[in-house]
Structures are given as C-alpha cells and as structure tokens.
Write an enzyme that holds these catalytic residues in place. Sequence first.
Site, PDB file in Angstrom:
ATOM      1  N   THR A 241       0.924  -1.094   0.050  1.00 19.01           N
ATOM      2  CA  THR A 241      -0.039  -0.069  -0.128  1.00 19.01           C
ATOM      3  C   THR A 241       0.834   1.050  -0.131  1.00 19.01           C
ATOM      4  OG1 THR A 241      -1.722  -1.280   1.138  1.00 19.01           O
ATOM      5  CG2 THR A 241      -1.687   1.213   1.186  1.00 19.01           C
ATOM      6  N   THR A 242       1.918   1.099   0.789  1.00 25.62           N
ATOM      7  CA  THR A 242       2.701   2.428   0.923  1.00 25.62           C
ATOM      8  C   THR A 242       3.494   2.620  -0.269  1.00 25.62           C
ATOM      9  OG1 THR A 242       3.095   2.018   3.227  1.00 25.62           O
ATOM     10  CG2 THR A 242       4.804   3.218   2.223  1.00 25.62           C
TER      11      THR A 242
ATOM     12  N   TYR B  36      -1.988 -10.615   3.422  1.00 25.94           N
ATOM     13  CA  TYR B  36      -1.855  -9.162   3.749  1.00 25.94           C
ATOM     14  C   TYR B  36      -3.539  -9.005   4.080  1.00 25.94           C
ATOM     15  CZ  TYR B  36      -0.991  -4.157   3.097  1.00 25.94           C
ATOM     16  OH  TYR B  36      -0.917  -2.800   3.093  1.00 25.94           O
TER      17      TYR B  36
ATOM     18  N   LYS C 219       0.270 -10.399   7.479  1.00 29.73           N
ATOM     19  CA  LYS C 219       0.500  -9.224   7.602  1.00 29.73           C
ATOM     20  C   LYS C 219      -1.072  -8.514   8.074  1.00 29.73           C
ATOM     21  CE  LYS C 219       2.166  -4.807   5.562  1.00 29.73           C
ATOM     22  NZ  LYS C 219       0.940  -3.990   6.077  1.00 29.73           N
TER      23      LYS C 219
ATOM     24  N   SER D  10      -2.957  -5.833   9.214  1.00 30.76           N
ATOM     25  CA  SER D  10      -3.197  -4.471   9.202  1.00 30.76           C
ATOM     26  C   SER D  10      -4.521  -4.011   9.510  1.00 30.76           C
ATOM     27  CB  SER D  10      -2.631  -3.692   8.115  1.00 30.76           C
ATOM     28  OG  SER D  10      -1.272  -3.872   7.929  1.00 30.76           O
TER      29      SER D  10
ATOM     30  N   GLY E 248       0.381  -4.362  11.528  1.00 31.93           N
ATOM     31  CA  GLY E 248       0.705  -3.100  10.772  1.00 31.93           C
ATOM     32  C   GLY E 248      -0.063  -1.825  11.116  1.00 31.93           C
TER      33      GLY E 248
ATOM     34  N   ASP F  31       0.569   1.157  13.254  1.00 33.65           N
ATOM     35  CA  ASP F  31       1.935   1.675  13.996  1.00 33.65           C
ATOM     36  C   ASP F  31       1.530   2.033  15.372  1.00 33.65           C
ATOM     37  OD1 ASP F  31       2.548   0.985  11.333  1.00 33.65           O
ATOM     38  OD2 ASP F  31       3.471   2.784  11.145  1.00 33.65           O
ATOM     39  N   GLU F  32       0.274   2.761  15.499  1.00 35.19           N
ATOM     40  CA  GLU F  32      -0.153   3.419  16.785  1.00 35.19           C
ATOM     41  C   GLU F  32      -0.600   2.496  17.702  1.00 35.19           C
ATOM     42  OE1 GLU F  32      -3.443   4.435  13.820  1.00 35.19           O
ATOM     43  OE2 GLU F  32      -1.210   3.917  13.672  1.00 35.19           O
TER      44      GLU F  32
ATOM     45  N   VAL G  79       5.179  -4.466  10.741  1.00 33.37           N
ATOM     46  CA  VAL G  79       5.381  -3.944   9.375  1.00 33.37           C
ATOM     47  C   VAL G  79       4.738  -2.708   9.525  1.00 33.37           C
ATOM     48  CG1 VAL G  79       5.124  -4.202   7.136  1.00 33.37           C
ATOM     49  CG2 VAL G  79       5.592  -6.247   8.498  1.00 33.37           C
TER      50      VAL G  79
ATOM     51  N   SER H 210       4.415   1.664   7.758  1.00 32.55           N
ATOM     52  CA  SER H 210       4.965   2.576   6.974  1.00 32.55           C
ATOM     53  C   SER H 210       5.741   3.553   7.664  1.00 32.55           C
ATOM     54  CB  SER H 210       3.787   3.427   5.962  1.00 32.55           C
ATOM     55  OG  SER H 210       2.873   3.914   6.984  1.00 32.55           O
TER      56      SER H 210
END
Length: 296
Positions: free
Chosen positions: A41-42, A133, A163, A165, A188, A190-191, A205, A207
């Site tokens: 995606t990133t 994913y 993965k 997310s 996935g 991050d926060e 994982v 971004s």
Amino acid sequence: MCGPTFLTFSQNSEINLKEIGRYIDYLTEKQGVNNIFVNGTTGESMSLSVAERKILAEEWCQKAKGKMDQVIVHVGCMNLKDSQELAGHAAQIGADGIAVIAPSFFKPSTAEPLKMFLHEVALAAPTLPFYYYHIPAVTGVNVLASDVLEGIEELIPSFSGVKFSGVDLMDLGQCVSYSQPRWSVLYGVDEQLLAALALGAHGAVGSTYNYMGCHVNELISAFDKGDIVQARRIQFKMQELLSYAQKRGFDVGVNKQLMIELSGLNLGPPRLPVMPCPHEQCLCIAQKYHSIFPEC
C-alpha cells in the site's frame, strides 16, 4: 521489524530506480530496518502496471542482497492472472517471500473464496513463504483474518503468516492463538503496536517505520526486556505524532512527503489519484516529529 517501501518516482511520475540503493542504506544505517515489504500500500502498488511492479521488485531484490535480511514482495492484484504472474516473477528474482492482499473490486464475502484465491496465487510460487495481507480498511473486505487462517496450512503448505493491518485486536489475538510454529503474525497499525505485542504478535510492518524505525526498535527491545513503562513511553510518543498528523490529513501522499523531508531521499511525487502533499503541511508535521524526538 519490516519497513514497507515508498514508491520511488521521478518528477514526471515514472519509476526511479537510482534512489533505491540510497534508500536501502538509509533504512539499514539510520533506522535499523533490515526487512522490507515491497510494492504494498505504501508503495502505491495498485497504481502501477504489472511491468512496473516487476521492475521495482527486481531492483529492490538485487540492491538489498547482502544488506537486508528479507525482501517480501507484495504480488496481490485485482485479478488472479496478474497476481500469479507477479508471484512467479518474485520467485525468479530471488524474493524471500510473497504477500497477497484480498481483491477489492469483486470482494469475497466469506473466507472460502478468499482462501481459494490465495491458494491459486501460491501455486505460482510454491516454494516461497506466503503471507496473507489483511487490511480491511483499504480493501473493504471484512472477512476475519482468523477465519482465513483456519485450515489454510492444508491449502497452502508454504503459508508463513499474516500481515495484519487491522484494528480488531480480538481477531489479531485469534490469529496469534491459531498460529503454527513457523508462522509469523506481523502487525501493521503503527499506533497500536504495543497492544499487538502484548497479544503475542511476532513482529511489525509499518509505513512510519521508514523514519521511526530506530524508535520502534527501542520499543520492541523494551517490551522484550519487560520494561513496559519505557515501551509505553515510546508508543505514546508515536501516537502523539500520528494523532497530530491525522488531524491535518495523513494519507500516502503526506506520509511520503514526510519521509522525503526527514530522510533527504528523492522519492518523487505520488501517482494520481494520490495527491502530493503541500510543503507547508509536511513541514509542520516534520517540526512536530523533531519536537517529540529531538535526538533525531
């Protein structure tokens, strides 16, 4: 920890291979990121042609050899044939694994057709470790990842993990609970990384690890040592930055421009329909980053 790579573009929105070597050096030397997730995606993969994705994947694999521990190439597409073609190509160029997102135009409504799709893609590269994913906020495919994982080792012998997310921590926990000994559940969002680690996620994982990798390594290290107070302190700092960014609009284009600002890499603009980020917007987020992480 794994970093999903941004798309390297020239100013006229064509792929730019020249910056990939510098990018790898930046990740390994400045951020401590030794694993990468290419064409996700990133990396704006759904805005690229199959030919462009092949060129990028091959360059990343070649340039990362001897410098990175693992290169996982995302090969998911909206149709089966393109996904299979990219999977076979990933095997040919020496990728360490492949990942596949759920197709999101004709959406699978249950786990069974999604597992069948993943199975057919895996057949094109049967010896490569295979990762599902899971990113429902982007795909709109609201099938529980834990339902996809159930029995998948019988369909895909090379299956190696997910993965994840998504923000459903109960679903994540069920994935960890079902996980087989050689699988990896990689988180996935991050926060929310610390919460995922507490549930048993095997890695991350994200971004933002492109420019916060050194801090995420510290968070993971603190967690592994049992220093939850320090791990929480770092997670709260990450949340402060991301909350600030999200209130000002934080998408792939903004994230990419922030990476350019913080790293000094020449990554170029995003490709439409993703819009480039106004410099002033990026600058204020970068300033916030430096106020939160003054040591960087």
